[in-house]
Design a protein around this motif. Structure first.
Motif, short mmCIF file in Angstrom:
data_model
loop_
_atom_site.label_atom_id
_atom_site.label_comp_id
_atom_site.label_asym_id
_atom_site.label_seq_id
_atom_site.Cartn_x
_atom_site.Cartn_y
_atom_site.Cartn_z
N VAL A 1 0.91 -1.30 0.05
CA VAL A 1 -0.05 -0.05 -0.07
C VAL A 1 0.87 1.40 0.07
CG1 VAL A 1 -1.64 1.34 1.24
CG2 VAL A 1 -2.09 -1.01 0.86
N PRO A 2 2.06 1.36 0.86
CA PRO A 2 2.81 2.70 0.84
C PRO A 2 3.35 2.71 -0.54
CG PRO A 2 2.91 1.54 3.13
CD PRO A 2 2.16 0.71 2.08
N ALA A 3 3.94 1.53 -0.96
CA ALA A 3 4.71 1.62 -2.05
C ALA A 3 3.72 2.29 -3.32
CB ALA A 3 5.28 0.38 -2.67
N LEU A 4 2.65 1.53 -3.45
CA LEU A 4 1.70 1.91 -4.16
C LEU A 4 1.35 3.62 -4.40
CD1 LEU A 4 -0.42 1.05 -6.82
CD2 LEU A 4 -2.00 0.59 -5.13
N LEU A 5 0.97 3.99 -3.06
CA LEU A 5 0.79 5.33 -2.79
C LEU A 5 1.52 6.32 -3.30
CD1 LEU A 5 -1.41 5.40 0.44
CD2 LEU A 5 -2.21 6.07 -1.98
N ARG A 6 3.00 5.90 -3.11
CA ARG A 6 4.06 6.74 -3.32
C ARG A 6 4.29 6.71 -4.92
NH1 ARG A 6 6.60 4.35 1.21
NH2 ARG A 6 7.53 2.66 -0.33
N LYS A 7 4.01 5.51 -5.60
CA LYS A 7 4.05 5.61 -7.17
C LYS A 7 2.94 6.57 -7.61
CE LYS A 7 5.92 3.73 -10.78
NZ LYS A 7 7.00 4.23 -11.29
N LEU A 8 1.89 6.45 -6.98
CA LEU A 8 0.71 7.00 -7.44
C LEU A 8 0.61 8.51 -7.39
CD1 LEU A 8 -2.41 4.72 -6.74
CD2 LEU A 8 -1.43 5.08 -9.13
N THR A 9 1.51 9.10 -6.35
CA THR A 9 1.55 10.37 -5.89
C THR A 9 2.72 11.13 -6.52
OG1 THR A 9 1.92 9.74 -3.64
CG2 THR A 9 -0.17 10.18 -4.18
#
Length: 181
Positions: free
Chosen positions: A133-141
């Motif tokens: 989840v944090p890795a995905l959020l970092r990538k998306l933002t």
């Protein structure tokens, strides 16, 4: 219409069924499920069948909101179905309503998952999500100028939402045989 994921509710029902009435009880479960489908917010029924000498069935009925669950619990249809059920039971049904029931809550005589199994199951679901989840959020933002605290808050909220509404209901159902052994 759903009133929001934070308001989801479940009803835990325990029925000690007469051994000779099990087939009729299984038909009753099908009838209850069909009737529940007519009520707004119905999400499903999970059934834990008795094993060995245990005579108790456990039903977990999910609705979108506590209000919708209460509409079902207080309905004429449910009262009629409970009346049909009485001759099949060894004792009166036991009910417990709650929000976000992952593991069966303590009821007199109810089988519960051992704490170490609850730990293993929860850990095995949270650990991968806490990485993804944090890795995905970092990538998306990427490229957004968001405060780190806001990203952490969003990540935590998303992780908890996934655990409560997506992962754990399915995961517990998939491993219920092992969990309750």
């Amino acid at each position: 219409m759903s009133s929001g994921v934070a308001d989801q509710a479940a009803l835990l029902v325990r029925h000690a069924v007469r051994p000779a009435a099990r087939a009729r009880y299984e038909d009753w479960i099908a009838a209850v499920t069909l009737e529940c489908q007519r009520f707004a917010g119905f999400q499903g029924v999970a059934v834990i069948r008795p094993e060995g000498r245990d005579l108790a069935y456990t039903l977990l009925v999910h609705f979108d909101s506590h209000t919708q669950l209460q509409a079902w619990v207080g309905s004429v249809q449910r009262r009629r179905l409970v009346e049909q059920l009485r001759p099949l039971l060894l004792r009166a049904e036991r009910l417990r309503a709650g929000m976000g029931l992952w593991f069966a809550p303590a009821l007199a005589g109810a089988r519960q998952a051992k704490p170490f199994k609850q730990f293993l199951l929860t850990f095995s679901a949270i650990y991968p999500l806490s990485q993804l989840v944090p890795a995905l959020l970092r990538k998306l933002t990427e490229g957004w100028s968001l405060p780190a605290g806001l990203l952490q808050l969003c990540g935590s909220a998303l992780l908890v939402w996934l655990m409560v509404y997506v992962v754990m209901p399915r995961y517990v159902r998939a491993v219920s045989g092992w969990l309750m052994r």
